[in-house]
Design an enzyme around this catalytic site. Structure first.
Site, short mmCIF file in Angstrom:
data_model
loop_
_atom_site.label_atom_id
_atom_site.label_comp_id
_atom_site.label_asym_id
_atom_site.label_seq_id
_atom_site.Cartn_x
_atom_site.Cartn_y
_atom_site.Cartn_z
N ARG A 17 0.83 -1.19 0.00
CA ARG A 17 0.00 0.00 0.00
C ARG A 17 0.88 1.26 0.00
O ARG A 17 1.94 1.28 0.62
CB ARG A 17 -0.90 0.03 1.25
CG ARG A 17 -2.09 -0.93 1.17
CD ARG A 17 -3.13 -0.46 0.17
NE ARG A 17 -4.30 -1.31 0.12
CZ ARG A 17 -4.48 -2.31 -0.75
NH1 ARG A 17 -3.55 -2.61 -1.64
NH2 ARG A 17 -5.60 -3.03 -0.74
N HIS A 37 -0.21 0.31 -9.65
CA HIS A 37 -1.02 -0.58 -8.81
C HIS A 37 -1.57 -1.75 -9.64
O HIS A 37 -2.78 -1.97 -9.70
CB HIS A 37 -2.16 0.19 -8.12
CG HIS A 37 -2.69 -0.50 -6.90
ND1 HIS A 37 -3.08 0.16 -5.77
CD2 HIS A 37 -2.90 -1.82 -6.63
CE1 HIS A 37 -3.53 -0.70 -4.86
NE2 HIS A 37 -3.42 -1.93 -5.37
P1 NDP Z 1 -2.13 -11.31 5.21
O1 NDP Z 1 -3.12 -10.74 6.14
O2 NDP Z 1 -2.29 -12.73 4.77
O3 NDP Z 1 -0.66 -11.19 5.81
C1 NDP Z 1 -0.24 -10.06 6.51
C2 NDP Z 1 1.14 -10.33 7.09
O4 NDP Z 1 1.65 -9.12 7.66
C3 NDP Z 1 1.12 -11.37 8.21
O5 NDP Z 1 2.26 -12.18 8.14
C4 NDP Z 1 1.18 -10.49 9.47
O6 NDP Z 1 1.78 -11.12 10.58
C5 NDP Z 1 2.06 -9.36 9.00
N1 NDP Z 1 1.88 -8.17 9.82
C6 NDP Z 1 0.73 -7.46 10.03
N2 NDP Z 1 0.96 -6.44 10.87
C7 NDP Z 1 2.27 -6.51 11.21
C8 NDP Z 1 3.11 -5.75 12.07
N3 NDP Z 1 2.64 -4.71 12.76
N4 NDP Z 1 4.39 -6.13 12.20
C9 NDP Z 1 4.89 -7.20 11.52
N5 NDP Z 1 4.14 -7.97 10.70
C10 NDP Z 1 2.86 -7.62 10.55
O7 NDP Z 1 -2.09 -10.35 3.93
P2 NDP Z 1 -1.80 -10.73 2.41
O8 NDP Z 1 -0.49 -11.41 2.35
O9 NDP Z 1 -2.98 -11.40 1.81
O10 NDP Z 1 -1.75 -9.27 1.73
C11 NDP Z 1 -0.83 -8.27 2.16
C12 NDP Z 1 -1.19 -6.94 1.53
O11 NDP Z 1 -0.88 -6.91 0.14
C13 NDP Z 1 -2.68 -6.58 1.54
O12 NDP Z 1 -3.08 -6.11 2.81
C14 NDP Z 1 -2.76 -5.51 0.46
O13 NDP Z 1 -2.58 -4.24 1.05
C15 NDP Z 1 -1.59 -5.82 -0.45
N6 NDP Z 1 -2.02 -6.18 -1.80
C16 NDP Z 1 -1.58 -5.42 -2.87
C17 NDP Z 1 -1.95 -5.74 -4.16
C18 NDP Z 1 -1.42 -4.98 -5.33
O14 NDP Z 1 -1.86 -5.19 -6.47
N7 NDP Z 1 -0.46 -4.10 -5.16
C19 NDP Z 1 -2.83 -6.89 -4.46
C20 NDP Z 1 -3.21 -7.64 -3.27
C21 NDP Z 1 -2.82 -7.28 -2.00
P3 NDP Z 1 1.13 -12.43 11.26
O15 NDP Z 1 1.35 -13.53 10.24
O16 NDP Z 1 1.94 -12.63 12.46
O17 NDP Z 1 -0.32 -12.12 11.49
C1 OXD Z 2 -5.96 -5.71 -3.18
C2 OXD Z 2 -5.43 -4.81 -4.22
O1 OXD Z 2 -5.87 -5.40 -1.99
O2 OXD Z 2 -5.72 -5.04 -5.42
O3 OXD Z 2 -6.48 -6.78 -3.54
O4 OXD Z 2 -4.70 -3.87 -3.90
#
Ligand code: NDP
Ligand code: OXD
Length: 312
Positions: free
Chosen positions: A227, A275
């Site tokens: 993001r 994006h």
């Molecule tokens: P998940 O919820 O599956 O994973 C999030 C990870 O981040 C987990 O490992 C979590 O830790 C970790 N995390 C959260 N908060 C913290 C913190 N404060 N400190 C350290 N680690 C932290 O998310 P996804 O993998 O599915 O997606 C990640 C992001 O990718 C989405 O939220 C979205 O914003 C972005 N995205 C972007 C896209 C694009 O086209 N650019 C497309 C799709 C997604 P824990 O495992 O311990 O809970």
């Molecule tokens: C998502 C994205 O969060 O497309 O899926 O950014």
């Protein structure tokens, strides 16, 4: 009844396919004639301010996005559980982006491109993949897929998450206390975190200065596919210009579309994409969300429910 409220995507196409997938189950769009009190599921992407007006009987909100940071800020968000999109096709697309940018930077693309432009023959050998450390912030669905794809390429891998993930071949770092150690050995920093109050602005000058400096010629690199709210763009500009960073790949921005007057556009070692790292596929999305509705109507619990207190 399922109500669609999708912005910036072809809502009509999603509606047609969801109707087919859900058989007799009623699927409606804004503007159709329906009683909002009968809506049980809402399928949303960038819902407008009035999206939830009159909706009183929701069983679940289905988020087309994997990231729910914007949805959670909706001023009238109902209390119903939020199911986010989790999909192997989406993960694969994101890992495609991560692998492309990590390998590009590991092979010093910026340096050799500049040499070519200057017709300069200047040999410099990049470190082996095994000598180069990729540090991934976020070890959830997307982070775990990315390491699965990077591992066979031979990179030294480390991860940073809130709770420990034990993955063979990946050194895990946990929480704020381990953040500096995680950064100190990282040459290419990949961000796959959700945007929460804890992670906002994490890609800043202080973070960049803590990355390992002596491995990649030109300096350490950041790759942000999560993001725009994670990054401080004034710091990225300064870090790319003063050599704190050797390069940056950015798919997301503080303001999207990236404003015309952003200095990022003109920086040679900044690689911008609009994006597009990973798009939610209509085919797998229809299969995923229709299955969730069918299962839930048959009494099964919802899956991939967002923890609102955690923010992801
Ligand atoms: P998940 O919820 O599956 O994973 C999030 C990870 O981040 C987990 O490992 C979590 O830790 C970790 N995390 C959260 N908060 C913290 C913190 N404060 N400190 C350290 N680690 C932290 O998310 P996804 O993998 O599915 O997606 C990640 C992001 O990718 C989405 O939220 C979205 O914003 C972005 N995205 C972007 C896209 C694009 O086209 N650019 C497309 C799709 C997604 P824990 O495992 O311990 O809970
Ligand atoms: C998502 C994205 O969060 O497309 O899926 O950014």
């Amino acid at each position: 009844m399922l109500l669609l409220h999708l912005s910036d995507v072809d809502e009509a196409s999603w509606a047609t396919k969801l109707r087919q997938a859900l058989g007799g189950y009623r699927v409606v769009r804004r503007g159709d004639d329906f009683d909002p009190r009968e809506v049980r599921y809402m399928f949303v992407w960038k819902p407008k301010a009035d999206a939830f007006d009159g909706i009183t009987g929701l069983k679940a909100i289905l988020s087309l996005g994997a990231g729910v940071d914007a949805l959670l800020k909706h001023p009238a968000l109902p209390a119903a559980p939020i199911v986010r999109f989790v999909d192997s096709d989406l993960s694969q697309r994101m890992s495609d982006y991560v692998v492309a940018h990590v390998t590009m930077h590991h092979r010093l693309y910026t340096r050799f491109r500049a040499d070519q432009m200057a017709r300069r023959w200047s040999q410099l050998y990049p470190p082996a993949a095994s000598e180069s450390t990729v540090g991934i912030m976020g070890m959830g669905v997307l982070g775990q897929d990315a390491v699965r794809r990077l591992l066979p390429l031979g990179f030294d891998l480390r991860s940073w998450s809130r709770t420990l993930k034990q993955i063979e071949g990946v050194t895990g770092f946990v929480g704020a206390a381990a953040f500096d150690d995680f950064l100190a050995g990282t040459d290419i920093l990949v961000n796959l975190l959700p945007l929460t109050p804890e992670t906002a602005g994490i890609l800043n000058m202080e973070t960049f200065r803590k990355l390992r400096r002596d491995r990649l010629a030109g300096g350490p690199v950041i790759v942000n596919a999560a993001r725009g709210g994670h990054q401080r763009e004034t710091d990225i500009v300064a870090a790319l210009q003063d050599g704190t960073l050797g390069a940056a790949s950015l798919d997301v921005f503080e303001t999207e579309p990236l404003p015309q007057d952003s200095p990022l556009w003109d920086i040679e070692n900044c690689y911008i994409t609009p994006h597009i790292a990973a798009i939610s596929s209509e085919t797998s999305g229809v299969a995923y969300f229709s299955q969730i509705i069918r299962d839930h109507e048959a009494g099964a619990p919802l899956i991939n429910v967002v923890d609102r207190a955690r923010g992801y």
